[in-house]
Design an enzyme around this catalytic site. Structure first.
Site, mmCIF file in Angstrom:
data_model
loop_
_atom_site.group_PDB
_atom_site.id
_atom_site.type_symbol
_atom_site.label_atom_id
_atom_site.label_comp_id
_atom_site.label_asym_id
_atom_site.label_seq_id
_atom_site.Cartn_x
_atom_site.Cartn_y
_atom_site.Cartn_z
ATOM 1 N N SER A 140 0.861 -1.174 0.000
ATOM 2 C CA SER A 140 0.000 0.000 0.000
ATOM 3 C C SER A 140 0.901 1.229 0.000
ATOM 4 C CB SER A 140 -0.887 -0.003 1.248
ATOM 5 O OG SER A 140 -1.535 1.239 1.430
ATOM 6 N N TYR A 153 -2.431 -1.608 10.291
ATOM 7 C CA TYR A 153 -2.363 -1.694 8.836
ATOM 8 C C TYR A 153 -1.064 -1.082 8.318
ATOM 9 C CZ TYR A 153 -4.043 -1.370 3.986
ATOM 10 O OH TYR A 153 -4.188 -1.495 2.624
#
Length: 258
Positions: A140, A153
């Site tokens: 990401s 995350y």
């Protein structure tokens, strides 16, 4: 760019980014195992994307060692090996750090990091036996930067960069490459669920979450698409040498510019 007869496993492939990657690989001639926690969805997706038998559904909770081993063994039994692994399965948990339960922290890291480790460990011996292979992690932009409310995350996505570098080093003598795709915000059900959660936690409207949080740093105010990420995955899977290994490729409409 071709992946003719390459034997691929894509995790989290029943929907979202994983489904788009699986579809693109199949278009390029690959055989693809649709690995997903939801076994019925995995089989349904395989039937939809590969009615000619080049796609199969595989039950796989990537945080479960036995399920990962069994799922990879099923693919090897059917196709004789594994050439490409796309470790894509993921979840999201939105919470201020001081309110985040330890169980939630462990749950997210188990899917993203344990899952990447377990699937990689299960596939590498088969790639080494073949004398080639590609390992691709779905990271990401949060592999590069931090955001509010996403401590586990961000931590997990940063961790994938380190894992890829080690796999690149250890895999090189066997002609196995490892790389990370770092998408910006992709409009998937996972992101759609984040919008009201962030709006509530930040005290702003959902429109403001999209405009001022998710897409604020992009050059054009646009979401990255699942097809964008599928093209990057196909490029990495088909790349012909180890010139591209241990790297991260950011596809984010300019949100993060390395």
């Amino acid at each position: 760019m071709e992946l003719q007869d390459q034997r691929c496993i894509v995790t989290g492939a029943a929907s979202g980014i994983g489904r788009a990657i699986a579809a693109r690989f199949l278009q390029l001639g690959a055989r693809v195992a649709i690995a997903d926690l939801d076994e019925s969805a995995a089989h349904k997706t395989a039937d939809e994307l590969g009615p000619d038998g080049r796609a199969i559904g595989v039950r796989m909770d990537v945080s479960d060692e036995e399920q990962v081993s069994a799922g990879v063994a099923k693919v090897v039994s059917q196709w004789g090996g594994v050439d490409v692994l796309v470790s894509n399965a993921g979840i999201q948990i939105i919470s201020p750090l001081e309110e985040l339960a330890f169980a939630q922290w462990k749950k997210l890291l188990a899917v993203h990091l344990d899952g990447a480790f377990l699937t990689t460990r299960a596939c590498l011996p088969h790639m080494y036996a073949n004398g080639h292979g590609k390992v691709i992690y779905t990271g990401s932009v949060h592999s590069k930067v931090a955001s509010h409310l996403k401590a586990p995350y961000v931590t997990a996505k940063h961790g994938l960069l380190g894992l890829a570098k080690v796999v690149a080093l250890e895999g090189a003598p066997h002609h196995v490459a490892a790389n990370v795709i770092c998408p910006g915000f992709v409009r998937t059900p996972l992101v759609d669920r984040q919008i009201p959660e962030q709006a509530k936690d930040l005290g702003i409207s959902e429109k403001e979450v999209v405009r001022d949080v998710m897409l604020r740093e992009t050059v054009d105010g646009e979401f990255t698409s699942t097809d964008d990420i599928a093209e990057v995955a196909a490029f990495l899977a088909a790349f012909p040498s180890l010139a591209l290994t241990g790297q991260s490729v950011v596809a984010s409409h300019g949100w993060f510019m390395a």
